[in-house]
Design a protein around this motif. Structure first.
Motif, PDB file in Angstrom:
ATOM      1  N   THR A 240       2.229  -2.662  13.903  1.00  0.00           N
ATOM      2  CA  THR A 240       0.855  -2.480  13.441  1.00  0.00           C
ATOM      3  C   THR A 240       0.316  -1.113  13.846  1.00  0.00           C
TER       4      THR A 240
ATOM      5  N   ARG B 220       0.750  -1.651   3.595  1.00  0.00           N
ATOM      6  CA  ARG B 220       1.040  -2.263   4.902  1.00  0.00           C
ATOM      7  C   ARG B 220       1.621  -3.657   4.731  1.00  0.00           C
ATOM      8  N   ARG B 221       0.997  -4.436   3.863  1.00  0.00           N
ATOM      9  CA  ARG B 221       1.454  -5.804   3.664  1.00  0.00           C
ATOM     10  C   ARG B 221       2.868  -5.834   3.075  1.00  0.00           C
TER      11      ARG B 221
ATOM     12  N   GLU C 214      -3.879  -0.772   2.860  1.00  0.00           N
ATOM     13  CA  GLU C 214      -3.663  -2.162   3.242  1.00  0.00           C
ATOM     14  C   GLU C 214      -2.569  -2.816   2.406  1.00  0.00           C
TER      15      GLU C 214
ATOM     16  N   GLY D 265       5.957  -7.301   5.166  1.00  0.00           N
ATOM     17  CA  GLY D 265       6.764  -8.402   4.647  1.00  0.00           C
ATOM     18  C   GLY D 265       8.233  -8.060   4.539  1.00  0.00           C
TER      19      GLY D 265
END
Length: 328
Positions: free
Chosen positions: A293, A306-307, A303, A311
């Motif tokens: 993070t 990032r996801r 965002e 994943g």
């Protein structure tokens, strides 16, 4: 007929490495953690220092405790999606009740929903055989609704973070996070319970072969009820620690930690099908996600990106671990 003896030298080096990793599953996790820290230091020279280590530990501890809840439930082939709501309820009730109540009374009031939700989850899963995902998701939604109703009744009284929780959540003693005073005994208790107690062995047995466990005379519903009560109590304690760290009670305080807690358990080597895993790997998994993070924040990734990356890394680590295990 002649036979050829298999010696360590006759086994391909790649297979020897895989066997070594399979026998020591924590080593790949530690290597990954070190790689992430090195990348972080390269991208932002000087960031890895005593202060950064202390902050990383402080933010990893609540995630690691919630991931401990997931580890124990996943050992039985279950999951607990209500832990975020339970942690949020305990934190919010504590922050609002401590304004007018003695801290000890506020603590008891804050933990009551945790015990109640854990009991309902345990009865639902253990007695009525509701799937853990459905059961815990349902109690999570109900708990969120109850919290919104409760918030309207105390909106005029305000809220505050108890000084002790702020000291525990954010304080340092000789550069060491005070939160370790809570986490180390909890972690040791979970590790000891899973490795050395009858209850821990039953969790593994239920996840490995529930039918055989029942035939051996184990009261399945009692094990499951005790498990989900324990999980909720740990989640409630996490909420109290987290409010001391964040110092801003809200109706969604710990909800963002739910899926990362599942990911930390999976990365740490706990099987979602039950019967395999341990808490030590989960702790390292929580540290990996916390460092990751920080890395994504430094890279200033949107965002959505990032996801996606988050994943992909979770899937890669999980697939790599499963492949190593299959080579055993």
């Amino acid at each position: 007929m002649s036979t050829t003896a298999i010696t360590p030298q006759s086994v391909p080096r790649g297979r020897r490495v895989k066997r070594f990793m399979a026998d020591r599953p924590l080593i790949p996790l530690i290597i990954l953690l070190v790689i992430l820290v090195v990348i972080l230091q390269i991208l932002r020279p000087g960031i890895v220092n005593e202060r950064w280590i202390a902050n990383t530990i402080k933010f990893a501890i609540p995630l690691a405790i919630l991931a401990g809840c997931q580890t124990m439930t996943m050992l039985t082939g279950g999951i607990d999606l209500s832990v975020g709501t339970v942690a949020t309820m305990s934190a919010f009730i504590m922050a609002t009740q401590v304004v007018n109540q003695d801290p000890a009374v506020a603590f008891l009031l804050a933990m009551m929903p945790a015990v109640l939700i854990g009991l309902i989850n345990g009865i639902g899963v253990g007695v009525f055989r509701v799937h853990p995902l459905i059961m815990t998701l349902g109690t999570s939604l109900i708990g969120t609704g109850c919290l919104q109703v409760y918030q309207r009744t105390v909106i005029a009284s305000g809220a505050k973070t108890p000084d002790f929780l702020a000291w525990l959540g954010t304080g340092l003693t000789y550069g060491i996070p005070n939160a370790l005073l809570l986490f180390v005994p909890l972690a040791a208790l979970i590790v000891f319970t899973l490795a050395r107690t009858g209850f821990g062995r039953l969790l593994y047995a239920v996840g490995d072969n529930e039918h055989a466990t029942r035939l051996s005379g184990v009261q399945y519903w009692q094990v499951i009820t005790a498990l989900y009560i324990t999980s909720s109590v740990l989640a409630g304690i996490t909420g109290l620690l987290y409010i001391g760290l964040i110092k801003a009670p809200s109706l969604s305080l710990a909800e963002p930690l739910v899926l990362p807690s599942v990911a930390a358990a999976v990365i740490g080597g706990t099987s979602i099908f039950g019967g395999r895993g341990g808490y030590t790997g989960t702790i390292i998994g929580a540290l990996i996600l916390t460092v990751l993070t920080t890395l994504l924040t430094i890279l200033q990734m949107p965002e959505g990106a990032r996801r996606i990356l988050f994943g992909l890394i979770v899937l890669f680590v999980t697939a790599a671990y499963l492949r190593i295990v299959e080579e055993r």
